[in-house]
Design a protein around this motif. Structure first.
Motif, PDB file in Angstrom:
ATOM      1  N   LEU A 109      49.870  42.415  37.932  1.00 22.93           N
ATOM      2  CA  LEU A 109      48.938  42.776  39.002  1.00 22.93           C
ATOM      3  C   LEU A 109      48.877  44.289  39.206  1.00 22.93           C
ATOM      4  O   LEU A 109      47.800  44.840  39.451  1.00 22.93           O
ATOM      5  N   ALA A 110      49.998  44.956  39.092  1.00 27.85           N
ATOM      6  CA  ALA A 110      50.007  46.419  39.233  1.00 27.85           C
ATOM      7  C   ALA A 110      49.206  47.049  38.107  1.00 27.85           C
ATOM      8  O   ALA A 110      48.414  47.981  38.338  1.00 27.85           O
ATOM      9  N   SER A 111      49.369  46.539  36.901  1.00 30.74           N
ATOM     10  CA  SER A 111      48.651  47.081  35.749  1.00 30.74           C
ATOM     11  C   SER A 111      47.141  46.861  35.882  1.00 30.74           C
ATOM     12  O   SER A 111      46.345  47.778  35.675  1.00 30.74           O
ATOM     13  N   VAL A 112      46.757  45.656  36.246  1.00 29.28           N
ATOM     14  CA  VAL A 112      45.338  45.322  36.383  1.00 29.28           C
ATOM     15  C   VAL A 112      44.702  46.122  37.515  1.00 29.28           C
ATOM     16  O   VAL A 112      43.612  46.680  37.367  1.00 29.28           O
ATOM     17  N   SER A 113      45.388  46.207  38.653  1.00 29.83           N
ATOM     18  CA  SER A 113      44.797  46.921  39.784  1.00 29.83           C
ATOM     19  C   SER A 113      44.735  48.424  39.526  1.00 29.83           C
ATOM     20  O   SER A 113      43.841  49.100  40.044  1.00 29.83           O
ATOM     21  N   ALA A 114      45.623  48.948  38.693  1.00 27.87           N
ATOM     22  CA  ALA A 114      45.596  50.379  38.361  1.00 27.87           C
ATOM     23  C   ALA A 114      44.380  50.725  37.511  1.00 27.87           C
ATOM     24  O   ALA A 114      43.938  51.880  37.497  1.00 27.87           O
ATOM     25  N   VAL A 121      30.618  49.629  42.321  1.00 28.39           N
ATOM     26  CA  VAL A 121      29.825  49.233  41.156  1.00 28.39           C
ATOM     27  C   VAL A 121      30.075  47.759  40.883  1.00 28.39           C
ATOM     28  O   VAL A 121      31.123  47.216  41.249  1.00 28.39           O
ATOM     29  N   PRO A 122      29.122  47.098  40.228  1.00 27.44           N
ATOM     30  CA  PRO A 122      29.290  45.664  39.991  1.00 27.44           C
ATOM     31  C   PRO A 122      30.350  45.330  38.921  1.00 27.44           C
ATOM     32  O   PRO A 122      30.868  44.229  38.910  1.00 27.44           O
ATOM     33  N   GLN A 123      30.687  46.254  38.062  1.00 30.17           N
ATOM     34  CA  GLN A 123      31.687  45.991  37.032  1.00 30.17           C
ATOM     35  C   GLN A 123      33.084  46.255  37.592  1.00 30.17           C
ATOM     36  O   GLN A 123      33.340  47.318  38.152  1.00 30.17           O
ATOM     37  N   CYS A 124      33.979  45.304  37.421  1.00 30.29           N
ATOM     38  CA  CYS A 124      35.338  45.461  37.952  1.00 30.29           C
ATOM     39  C   CYS A 124      36.343  45.034  36.890  1.00 30.29           C
ATOM     40  O   CYS A 124      36.300  43.894  36.419  1.00 30.29           O
ATOM     41  N   PRO A 125      37.242  45.912  36.501  1.00 35.94           N
ATOM     42  CA  PRO A 125      38.244  45.567  35.494  1.00 35.94           C
ATOM     43  C   PRO A 125      39.163  44.419  35.916  1.00 35.94           C
ATOM     44  O   PRO A 125      39.678  43.701  35.074  1.00 35.94           O
ATOM     45  N   ILE A 126      39.345  44.239  37.222  1.00 35.60           N
ATOM     46  CA  ILE A 126      40.194  43.131  37.682  1.00 35.60           C
ATOM     47  C   ILE A 126      39.526  41.803  37.357  1.00 35.60           C
ATOM     48  O   ILE A 126      40.153  40.890  36.816  1.00 35.60           O
ATOM     49  N   ILE A 127      38.224  41.705  37.653  1.00 32.03           N
ATOM     50  CA  ILE A 127      37.471  40.483  37.328  1.00 32.03           C
ATOM     51  C   ILE A 127      37.475  40.260  35.818  1.00 32.03           C
ATOM     52  O   ILE A 127      37.694  39.141  35.349  1.00 32.03           O
ATOM     53  N   ASP A 128      37.261  41.332  35.057  1.00 30.22           N
ATOM     54  CA  ASP A 128      37.278  41.212  33.593  1.00 30.22           C
ATOM     55  C   ASP A 128      38.629  40.684  33.108  1.00 30.22           C
ATOM     56  O   ASP A 128      38.692  39.826  32.228  1.00 30.22           O
ATOM     57  N   ALA A 129      39.706  41.180  33.682  1.00 28.40           N
ATOM     58  CA  ALA A 129      41.050  40.734  33.291  1.00 28.40           C
ATOM     59  C   ALA A 129      41.273  39.267  33.626  1.00 28.40           C
ATOM     60  O   ALA A 129      41.933  38.545  32.867  1.00 28.40           O
ATOM     61  N   LEU A 130      40.726  38.812  34.740  1.00 27.55           N
ATOM     62  CA  LEU A 130      40.890  37.413  35.112  1.00 27.55           C
ATOM     63  C   LEU A 130      40.137  36.463  34.172  1.00 27.55           C
ATOM     64  O   LEU A 130      40.507  35.293  34.035  1.00 27.55           O
TER      65      LEU A 130
END
Length: 135
Positions: A109-114, A121-130
Motif C-alpha cells: 500500500l505504501a508503494s502504490v500510494s507513493a 485527473v481521471p488516471q490514478c496509479p492506485i486504481i491501475d495497480a488494483l
C-alpha cells in the motif's frame, strides 16, 4: 455464601455484552446457568471466572476453536502445562504469520500510494495497480 449474579450483573461486572454471553452459552463455551423457580438465570463465581477466561483469550486472539480446545483441557481437569503451551505456541505462529502478511500489505500500500500524485485527473496509479493480477 456464594455470590450469585443475574446475566445483567454478570455482563456489567465483566464488561461483556449480554448478547455475547448468550452466544457463548448457545455455542457451549459457557454452561447453561442454573435457574430459579421463576426461571431467572443464576451465575456463580465459577461462571464469572470462566467468562473472564473466555474474554481474555478472545482479547489475545484465540479463536472459538482454540477456546474449545483450551476449555476442553481445563474442563477435563487433567491437562498439563505442556498441552496448554502447545496450543499457545500454535496460536503464536498464526499471529506471527498474520503480522508478516500485514507487513507485506503495508509495504504494498505504501508503494502504490507513493506512485499517486493525488492530482485531479481521471488516471490514478492506485486504481491501475488494483486492476493488476494477484501474484
Amino acid at each position: 455464601m456464594e455470590r450469585i449474579l443475574t446475566r445483567g450483573k454478570l455482563a456489567a461486572e465483566t464488561g461483556c455484552n449480554i448478547e455475547t454471553i448468550r452466544f457463548y452459552e448457545k455455542i457451549g463455551l459457557m454452561p447453561d446457568p442454573k435457574r430459579t423457580v421463576a426461571g431467572y438465570r443464576q451465575y456463580a463465581p465459577a461462571d464469572r471466572a470462566r467468562l473472564q477466561f473466555i474474554l481474555r483469550a478472545r482479547e489475545l486472539g484465540f479463536s472459538i476453536a482454540d477456546l474449545r480446545d483450551l476449555l476442553g483441557l481445563v474442563d477435563g481437569g487433567d491437562y498439563t502445562c505442556a498441552e496448554v503451551k502447545q496450543l499457545t505456541l500454535a496460536h503464536l505462529r498464526s499471529v506471527r504469520a498474520r503480522i508478516a502478511d500485514l507487513k507485506r500489505l503495508e509495504k504494498t500500500l505504501a508503494s502504490v500510494s507513493a506512485q499517486c500524485d493525488g492530482d485531479s485527473v481521471p488516471q490514478c496509479p492506485i486504481i491501475d495497480a488494483l486492476f493488476q493480477p494477484v501474484l
